[in-house]
Design a protein around this motif. Sequence first.
Motif, PDB file in Angstrom:
ATOM      1  N   TYR A  31      -0.178   5.436  15.300  1.00 46.71           N
ATOM      2  CA  TYR A  31       0.325   4.089  15.042  1.00 46.71           C
ATOM      3  C   TYR A  31       0.440   3.276  16.319  1.00 46.71           C
ATOM      4  O   TYR A  31       1.430   2.606  16.558  1.00 46.71           O
ATOM      5  CB  TYR A  31       1.656   4.138  14.305  1.00 46.71           C
ATOM      6  CG  TYR A  31       1.523   3.551  12.933  1.00 46.71           C
ATOM      7  CD1 TYR A  31       1.553   2.176  12.738  1.00 46.71           C
ATOM      8  CD2 TYR A  31       1.315   4.352  11.832  1.00 46.71           C
ATOM      9  CE1 TYR A  31       1.398   1.639  11.481  1.00 46.71           C
ATOM     10  CE2 TYR A  31       1.169   3.819  10.576  1.00 46.71           C
ATOM     11  CZ  TYR A  31       1.214   2.460  10.403  1.00 46.71           C
ATOM     12  OH  TYR A  31       1.058   1.929   9.160  1.00 46.71           O
ATOM     13  N   CYS A  56      -2.407  11.228  -1.243  1.00 44.84           N
ATOM     14  CA  CYS A  56      -2.397  10.574   0.076  1.00 44.84           C
ATOM     15  C   CYS A  56      -3.809  10.485   0.635  1.00 44.84           C
ATOM     16  O   CYS A  56      -4.241   9.419   1.092  1.00 44.84           O
ATOM     17  CB  CYS A  56      -1.505  11.346   1.054  1.00 44.84           C
ATOM     18  SG  CYS A  56       0.244  11.323   0.656  1.00 44.84           S
ATOM     19  N   ARG A  57      -4.525  11.587   0.598  1.00 44.33           N
ATOM     20  CA  ARG A  57      -5.894  11.605   1.145  1.00 44.33           C
ATOM     21  C   ARG A  57      -6.795  10.608   0.434  1.00 44.33           C
ATOM     22  O   ARG A  57      -7.605   9.926   1.057  1.00 44.33           O
ATOM     23  CB  ARG A  57      -6.479  13.009   1.041  1.00 44.33           C
ATOM     24  CG  ARG A  57      -5.879  13.981   1.999  1.00 44.33           C
ATOM     25  CD  ARG A  57      -6.488  15.355   1.812  1.00 44.33           C
ATOM     26  NE  ARG A  57      -5.944  16.286   2.769  1.00 44.33           N
ATOM     27  CZ  ARG A  57      -5.813  17.584   2.549  1.00 44.33           C
ATOM     28  NH1 ARG A  57      -6.195  18.103   1.387  1.00 44.33           N
ATOM     29  NH2 ARG A  57      -5.313  18.371   3.466  1.00 44.33           N
ATOM     30  N   TRP A  60      -5.835   7.003   1.555  1.00 45.02           N
ATOM     31  CA  TRP A  60      -6.304   6.748   2.925  1.00 45.02           C
ATOM     32  C   TRP A  60      -7.823   6.640   2.964  1.00 45.02           C
ATOM     33  O   TRP A  60      -8.381   5.811   3.679  1.00 45.02           O
ATOM     34  CB  TRP A  60      -5.805   7.820   3.871  1.00 45.02           C
ATOM     35  CG  TRP A  60      -4.330   7.729   4.136  1.00 45.02           C
ATOM     36  CD1 TRP A  60      -3.578   6.590   4.260  1.00 45.02           C
ATOM     37  CD2 TRP A  60      -3.421   8.820   4.300  1.00 45.02           C
ATOM     38  NE1 TRP A  60      -2.268   6.910   4.497  1.00 45.02           N
ATOM     39  CE2 TRP A  60      -2.136   8.274   4.529  1.00 45.02           C
ATOM     40  CE3 TRP A  60      -3.562  10.200   4.288  1.00 45.02           C
ATOM     41  CZ2 TRP A  60      -1.011   9.057   4.745  1.00 45.02           C
ATOM     42  CZ3 TRP A  60      -2.438  10.990   4.494  1.00 45.02           C
ATOM     43  CH2 TRP A  60      -1.180  10.415   4.717  1.00 45.02           C
ATOM     44  N   ARG A  64      -6.325   2.395   1.609  1.00 47.22           N
ATOM     45  CA  ARG A  64      -5.040   1.912   1.101  1.00 47.22           C
ATOM     46  C   ARG A  64      -3.885   2.595   1.840  1.00 47.22           C
ATOM     47  O   ARG A  64      -3.994   3.751   2.229  1.00 47.22           O
ATOM     48  CB  ARG A  64      -4.896   2.195  -0.393  1.00 47.22           C
ATOM     49  CG  ARG A  64      -5.899   1.463  -1.242  1.00 47.22           C
ATOM     50  CD  ARG A  64      -5.667   1.669  -2.742  1.00 47.22           C
ATOM     51  NE  ARG A  64      -5.739   3.072  -3.132  1.00 47.22           N
ATOM     52  CZ  ARG A  64      -4.762   3.734  -3.763  1.00 47.22           C
ATOM     53  NH1 ARG A  64      -3.630   3.135  -4.078  1.00 47.22           N
ATOM     54  NH2 ARG A  64      -4.916   4.994  -4.100  1.00 47.22           N
ATOM     55  N   PRO A  65      -2.766   1.892   2.010  1.00 43.63           N
ATOM     56  CA  PRO A  65      -1.601   2.521   2.630  1.00 43.63           C
ATOM     57  C   PRO A  65      -0.895   3.465   1.661  1.00 43.63           C
ATOM     58  O   PRO A  65      -1.069   3.364   0.445  1.00 43.63           O
ATOM     59  CB  PRO A  65      -0.697   1.334   2.979  1.00 43.63           C
ATOM     60  CG  PRO A  65      -1.070   0.281   1.992  1.00 43.63           C
ATOM     61  CD  PRO A  65      -2.544   0.486   1.696  1.00 43.63           C
ATOM     62  N   VAL A  66      -0.108   4.361   2.210  1.00 48.80           N
ATOM     63  CA  VAL A  66       0.758   5.240   1.422  1.00 48.80           C
ATOM     64  C   VAL A  66       2.189   4.889   1.807  1.00 48.80           C
ATOM     65  O   VAL A  66       2.518   4.787   2.991  1.00 48.80           O
ATOM     66  CB  VAL A  66       0.463   6.732   1.705  1.00 48.80           C
ATOM     67  CG1 VAL A  66       1.429   7.624   0.937  1.00 48.80           C
ATOM     68  CG2 VAL A  66      -0.985   7.064   1.356  1.00 48.80           C
ATOM     69  N   ASP A  81       6.277   3.458   5.711  1.00 54.94           N
ATOM     70  CA  ASP A  81       4.836   3.713   5.763  1.00 54.94           C
ATOM     71  C   ASP A  81       4.606   5.181   6.105  1.00 54.94           C
ATOM     72  O   ASP A  81       5.130   5.672   7.107  1.00 54.94           O
ATOM     73  CB  ASP A  81       4.165   2.877   6.864  1.00 54.94           C
ATOM     74  CG  ASP A  81       4.198   1.398   6.578  1.00 54.94           C
ATOM     75  OD1 ASP A  81       3.878   1.012   5.443  1.00 54.94           O
ATOM     76  OD2 ASP A  81       4.531   0.628   7.496  1.00 54.94           O
ATOM     77  N   ILE A  83       2.288   7.931   7.575  1.00 51.88           N
ATOM     78  CA  ILE A  83       1.132   7.946   8.467  1.00 51.88           C
ATOM     79  C   ILE A  83       0.428   9.306   8.493  1.00 51.88           C
ATOM     80  O   ILE A  83      -0.716   9.386   8.920  1.00 51.88           O
ATOM     81  CB  ILE A  83       1.504   7.514   9.898  1.00 51.88           C
ATOM     82  CG1 ILE A  83       2.547   8.435  10.515  1.00 51.88           C
ATOM     83  CG2 ILE A  83       1.993   6.074   9.891  1.00 51.88           C
ATOM     84  CD1 ILE A  83       2.819   8.150  11.978  1.00 51.88           C
TER      85      ILE A  83
END
Length: 112
Positions: A31, A56-57, A60, A64-66, A81, A83
Amino acid sequence: MRWMEPEWITVVEGPTPQFQPAREVWAFSIYEGPTPQPVAVCQMRTFNGERMLERCRRAWGEGRPVQLDFPAPSGERRWADVIAARVERWPEGDVLVLWVRRPRPMEHPENA
């Protein structure tokens, strides 16, 4: 830039996640930006850690964000967020380990 719907990980039951400062050096490099973003790590039990990790995978991979949505001790909703994520297998069940940016009060991320 078009806002993309995030993948939400929602804590429905249970206590507020306990966020600890991330100590892994790699977490800070993910980040990087014009302002430092504190990185924290938390652990949460889950029924199916591999499924959560796959969500999540996939997000990403689609760009798209998680987001982690959880209750604050006061009862209000907060979000952070995500990461990075990992699943650990414990005798008691799966544990989802999440590295997140500093948690914030719940509001629509598009307006944050």
